[in-house]
Design a protein around this motif. Structure first.
Motif, PDB file in Angstrom:
ATOM      1  N   PRO A  22      -7.627  -9.085   4.621  1.00  0.00           N
ATOM      2  CA  PRO A  22      -7.481  -7.708   4.140  1.00  0.00           C
ATOM      3  C   PRO A  22      -6.165  -7.520   3.404  1.00  0.00           C
ATOM      4  CG  PRO A  22      -8.218  -7.763   6.424  1.00  0.00           C
ATOM      5  CD  PRO A  22      -7.805  -9.159   6.070  1.00  0.00           C
ATOM      6  N   HIS A  23      -6.154  -6.654   2.430  1.00  0.00           N
ATOM      7  CA  HIS A  23      -4.949  -6.407   1.644  1.00  0.00           C
ATOM      8  C   HIS A  23      -4.526  -4.955   1.808  1.00  0.00           C
ATOM      9  CE1 HIS A  23      -8.325  -5.196  -0.905  1.00  0.00           C
ATOM     10  NE2 HIS A  23      -7.502  -4.353  -1.485  1.00  0.00           N
ATOM     11  N   ARG A  24      -3.227  -4.728   1.694  1.00  0.00           N
ATOM     12  CA  ARG A  24      -2.726  -3.352   1.739  1.00  0.00           C
ATOM     13  C   ARG A  24      -3.262  -2.605   0.532  1.00  0.00           C
ATOM     14  NH1 ARG A  24       0.813  -6.962   3.319  1.00  0.00           N
ATOM     15  NH2 ARG A  24       1.832  -6.738   5.355  1.00  0.00           N
ATOM     16  N   CYS A  25      -3.616  -1.362   0.727  1.00  0.00           N
ATOM     17  CA  CYS A  25      -4.314  -0.648  -0.340  1.00  0.00           C
ATOM     18  C   CYS A  25      -3.778   0.774  -0.483  1.00  0.00           C
ATOM     19  CB  CYS A  25      -5.819  -0.618  -0.068  1.00  0.00           C
ATOM     20  SG  CYS A  25      -6.276   0.216   1.486  1.00  0.00           S
ATOM     21  N   LYS A  26      -4.160   1.390  -1.575  1.00  0.00           N
ATOM     22  CA  LYS A  26      -3.809   2.779  -1.869  1.00  0.00           C
ATOM     23  C   LYS A  26      -5.107   3.549  -2.106  1.00  0.00           C
ATOM     24  CE  LYS A  26      -0.280   3.562  -4.448  1.00  0.00           C
ATOM     25  NZ  LYS A  26       0.657   3.688  -5.605  1.00  0.00           N
ATOM     26  N   HIS A 115      -1.385  -5.895   9.637  1.00  0.00           N
ATOM     27  CA  HIS A 115      -2.822  -5.790   9.878  1.00  0.00           C
ATOM     28  C   HIS A 115      -3.131  -6.225  11.309  1.00  0.00           C
ATOM     29  CE1 HIS A 115      -7.087  -7.200   9.687  1.00  0.00           C
ATOM     30  NE2 HIS A 115      -7.196  -6.033   9.082  1.00  0.00           N
ATOM     31  N   THR A 116      -3.934  -5.425  12.011  1.00  0.00           N
ATOM     32  CA  THR A 116      -4.246  -5.743  13.412  1.00  0.00           C
ATOM     33  C   THR A 116      -5.721  -6.038  13.644  1.00  0.00           C
ATOM     34  OG1 THR A 116      -4.544  -3.395  13.980  1.00  0.00           O
ATOM     35  CG2 THR A 116      -2.336  -4.340  14.264  1.00  0.00           C
ATOM     36  N   ALA A 117      -6.618  -5.412  12.878  1.00  0.00           N
ATOM     37  CA  ALA A 117      -8.042  -5.628  13.157  1.00  0.00           C
ATOM     38  C   ALA A 117      -8.891  -5.237  11.966  1.00  0.00           C
ATOM     39  CB  ALA A 117      -8.465  -4.821  14.384  1.00  0.00           C
ATOM     40  N   GLN A 118     -10.005  -5.942  11.831  1.00  0.00           N
ATOM     41  CA  GLN A 118     -11.058  -5.537  10.901  1.00  0.00           C
ATOM     42  C   GLN A 118     -12.336  -5.384  11.726  1.00  0.00           C
ATOM     43  OE1 GLN A 118     -13.018  -8.152   7.732  1.00  0.00           O
ATOM     44  NE2 GLN A 118     -11.739  -6.792   6.470  1.00  0.00           N
ATOM     45  N   ILE A 119     -12.903  -4.192  11.715  1.00  0.00           N
ATOM     46  CA  ILE A 119     -14.046  -3.910  12.571  1.00  0.00           C
ATOM     47  C   ILE A 119     -15.127  -3.190  11.777  1.00  0.00           C
ATOM     48  CG2 ILE A 119     -12.622  -3.762  14.664  1.00  0.00           C
ATOM     49  CD1 ILE A 119     -12.816  -0.721  14.440  1.00  0.00           C
ATOM     50  N   GLY A 130     -23.540   0.641   8.634  1.00  0.00           N
ATOM     51  CA  GLY A 130     -22.199   0.327   9.108  1.00  0.00           C
ATOM     52  C   GLY A 130     -21.171   0.389   8.000  1.00  0.00           C
ATOM     53  N   VAL A 131     -19.918   0.607   8.390  1.00  0.00           N
ATOM     54  CA  VAL A 131     -18.798   0.667   7.451  1.00  0.00           C
ATOM     55  C   VAL A 131     -17.724  -0.291   7.928  1.00  0.00           C
ATOM     56  CG1 VAL A 131     -17.036   2.117   6.403  1.00  0.00           C
ATOM     57  CG2 VAL A 131     -19.282   3.075   6.881  1.00  0.00           C
ATOM     58  N   LEU A 132     -17.266  -1.143   7.037  1.00  0.00           N
ATOM     59  CA  LEU A 132     -16.216  -2.103   7.348  1.00  0.00           C
ATOM     60  C   LEU A 132     -14.860  -1.429   7.154  1.00  0.00           C
ATOM     61  CD1 LEU A 132     -15.872  -5.145   8.087  1.00  0.00           C
ATOM     62  CD2 LEU A 132     -15.666  -5.583   5.621  1.00  0.00           C
ATOM     63  N   VAL A 133     -14.007  -1.480   8.179  1.00  0.00           N
ATOM     64  CA  VAL A 133     -12.705  -0.816   8.119  1.00  0.00           C
ATOM     65  C   VAL A 133     -11.609  -1.759   8.579  1.00  0.00           C
ATOM     66  CG1 VAL A 133     -13.739   1.450   8.519  1.00  0.00           C
ATOM     67  CG2 VAL A 133     -12.853   0.150  10.459  1.00  0.00           C
ATOM     68  N   ASN A 134     -10.381  -1.448   8.169  1.00  0.00           N
ATOM     69  CA  ASN A 134      -9.194  -2.206   8.568  1.00  0.00           C
ATOM     70  C   ASN A 134      -8.192  -1.277   9.241  1.00  0.00           C
ATOM     71  OD1 ASN A 134      -9.746  -4.906   7.433  1.00  0.00           O
ATOM     72  ND2 ASN A 134      -9.712  -3.817   5.482  1.00  0.00           N
ATOM     73  N   THR A 135      -7.518  -1.795  10.249  1.00  0.00           N
ATOM     74  CA  THR A 135      -6.484  -1.040  10.952  1.00  0.00           C
ATOM     75  C   THR A 135      -5.132  -1.713  10.752  1.00  0.00           C
ATOM     76  OG1 THR A 135      -8.027  -0.231  12.638  1.00  0.00           O
ATOM     77  CG2 THR A 135      -5.687  -0.189  13.185  1.00  0.00           C
ATOM     78  N   TRP A 136      -4.143  -0.883  10.396  1.00  0.00           N
ATOM     79  CA  TRP A 136      -2.783  -1.347  10.146  1.00  0.00           C
ATOM     80  C   TRP A 136      -1.817  -0.560  11.023  1.00  0.00           C
ATOM     81  CZ3 TRP A 136      -2.107  -5.041   6.160  1.00  0.00           C
ATOM     82  CH2 TRP A 136      -3.249  -5.259   5.361  1.00  0.00           C
ATOM     83  N   VAL A 137      -0.744  -1.196  11.445  1.00  0.00           N
ATOM     84  CA  VAL A 137       0.252  -0.527  12.276  1.00  0.00           C
ATOM     85  C   VAL A 137       1.637  -0.740  11.670  1.00  0.00           C
ATOM     86  CG1 VAL A 137      -1.120  -0.752  14.375  1.00  0.00           C
ATOM     87  CG2 VAL A 137       0.567  -2.513  13.792  1.00  0.00           C
TER      88      VAL A 137
END
Length: 215
Positions: A22-26, A115-119, A130-137
């Motif tokens: 996953p990449h950081r996004c805007k 990046h911590t998880a892709q779920i 379903g929707v693919l999402v990424n979690t960042w902290v």
């Protein structure tokens, strides 16, 4: 058989997308939609209609804040390039104009976020379910806050932002019914009765940070 093949190919494509880093996004520069903000420690919930313009650095929120004792309505237009904001009351045909003491914060994943998880929200067992999402902290030292941000893999649409702010405690912001684009750009224009509003310079009227302004 053709349906099974197409389904298999579709799920394989999604699985391949999940395998990528996953990449950081805007988020898109123009967004409008709804936002629910909860302050669990104070048992307060805010329902907002949000309009977001990253190009011109403008945000408008029309909110109903509910706590155990009362409901309060807020209409706030923030013009970051002009460094002013308006508190608008259509009921009273009145407008308060104050200095905006903070920089515009775009909806994006910060460069130093981890990046911590892709779920998957929902399921990938069938197309469209379903929707693919990424979690960042990460942390925001200038606001004395830590955050966890969940956005869609495709489009970088905000889903849920969780903050822990030193002076507020925990804040949960959930986005939904998001539309890419602004249907009516006039939403960023102060109403005519704001034309005579005088800028209030008192320091206690200044918005101190992004959380006070938007949340």
């Amino acid at each position: 058989m053709r349906t099974i093949i197409l389904l298999t190919l579709g799920l394989s494509a999604l699985a391949g997308a999940r395998a990528q880093t996953p990449h950081r996004c805007k988020s898109p520069p123009y967004l409008e939609g709804k936002l629910t903000v909860m302050y669990p420690e104070e048992k307060t919930m805010i329902f907002e209609q949000m309009y977001y313009d990253a190009f011109e650095q403008r945000i408008r929120v029309i909110a109903a804040e509910k706590d155990p004792n009362q409901t309060q309505y807020i209409d706030r237009l923030m013009l970051f390039r002009e460094m002013i904001y308006y508190e608008i009351s259509y009921q009273n045909q009145s407008c308060v104009k104050r200095p905006l003491g903070l920089d515009f914060t775009p909806i994006e994943i910060p460069h130093d976020a981890q990046h911590t998880a892709q779920i998957v929200l929902g399921t990938l067992s069938a197309p469209g379910q379903g929707v693919l999402v990424n979690t960042w902290v990460g942390s925001m030292p200038e606001a004395h806050a830590n955050y966890s941000m969940t956005v869609t893999e495709f489009g970088c649409i905000p889903i849920t932002f969780l903050y822990h702010v030193e002076k507020f405690g925990y804040i949960i912001a959930s986005y939904y019914d998001i539309v890419v684009g602004i249907e009516n750009p006039e939403v960023f224009v102060p109403p005519p009765f704001c034309a005579d509003a005088k800028l209030e310079e008192q320091s206690d009227g200044r918005v101190a940070d992004f959380f006070t302004a938007l949340l």
